[in-house]
Design a protein around this motif. Sequence first.
Motif, PDB file in Angstrom:
ATOM      1  N   PRO A   1      -2.584   5.051  -8.183  1.00 32.76           N
ATOM      2  CA  PRO A   1      -3.569   5.716  -7.316  1.00 32.76           C
ATOM      3  C   PRO A   1      -3.367   5.379  -5.840  1.00 32.76           C
ATOM      4  N   ALA A   2      -3.603   6.375  -5.000  1.00 27.17           N
ATOM      5  CA  ALA A   2      -3.444   6.177  -3.559  1.00 27.17           C
ATOM      6  C   ALA A   2      -4.507   5.215  -3.037  1.00 27.17           C
TER       7      ALA A   2
ATOM      8  N   GLN B   1       0.816  -1.209   0.000  1.00 25.25           N
ATOM      9  CA  GLN B   1       0.000   0.000   0.000  1.00 25.25           C
ATOM     10  C   GLN B   1       0.853   1.264   0.000  1.00 25.25           C
TER      11      GLN B   1
ATOM     12  N   TRP C   1      -6.392  -0.726  -5.610  1.00 34.12           N
ATOM     13  CA  TRP C   1      -5.101  -0.075  -5.833  1.00 34.12           C
ATOM     14  C   TRP C   1      -4.825   0.156  -7.313  1.00 34.12           C
TER      15      TRP C   1
ATOM     16  N   HIS D   1       1.892   3.216  -4.562  1.00 36.43           N
ATOM     17  CA  HIS D   1       1.529   4.631  -4.719  1.00 36.43           C
ATOM     18  C   HIS D   1       2.762   5.532  -4.699  1.00 36.43           C
ATOM     19  N   HIS D   2       3.602   5.370  -3.698  1.00 43.45           N
ATOM     20  CA  HIS D   2       4.729   6.290  -3.516  1.00 43.45           C
ATOM     21  C   HIS D   2       5.888   6.012  -4.469  1.00 43.45           C
TER      22      HIS D   2
END
Length: 267
Positions: free
Chosen positions: A154-155, A144, A211, A148-149
């Motif tokens: 998408p977050a 998670q 996600w 994203h990072h």
Amino acid sequence: HEIFRHIVARQPFPREVIEQRIRGHLADHGDADALAQPLVLSLPWLWWVAVGGSLLEVIAIATFVWLIAATILRSDRPLVHYDYYILAALVWFLVQAVYEAIYLTATLAAAGDDLTQLVATWQPALRDLQIHGFALLMILGVSQRVFHHFYGLPAPSAKLSLIALPILCAAVMGEAAGLVLMQTVSPIWAALWYVSVTALAITTATLVASWRIYAPAPDSDRSLKFLRIAYVWLFVSLGMLVLLPAHQAAVSWLAPTSAAAHSGFSH
């Protein structure tokens, strides 16, 4: 599966050899108990090495869990949704270590049919705690943050993530309890295992789908394809679990009914 082949062979190995093989398959703990456990039958004094190594493993894991949890909790930033997955995974890591130590001690005290039945009853639940409790939750928590990072995908939804976590933990508990209770109380408890497995699969699929890890990634690199393929294999394995009753029904006329064969399949 190796144990199963010995059981159904036309000229099976002697009971002592099969028992030694079982102990060898169980020797997947820390170095000390892994080396000592298969030799306990021949060198009884190694019982202390095996059990002592297992206890040292529990202490080491407890220390590790405490250090990681303390680091997370003392961080300047507030906890976010994926941190709770890491903390939950660490709890399962410690739980499986304690379970494993007790289980190891019990297997060293058993022999013959008692050892076979003990493995058939308690080994599958241990594997569920290790794979779905510790490993799966740790992977979901780290993912998670990574998708994203690192890749600009998408977050994740914090709300959905926090709803899914207790469901996943309850499913792991239900899996383990169902596996033990169907052996010790009544086969009807297999229903608890199946409901838990289904809940685990659906919840994991819903969480990962949110996600959108297969969407175009702004910061893609060659490592991303390995992560995506890994999740394909995760869903293959979960799908196989959900379909296990159908598979067993289809091949029931071929499957032996002995506890030794059950131990071989479950391990």
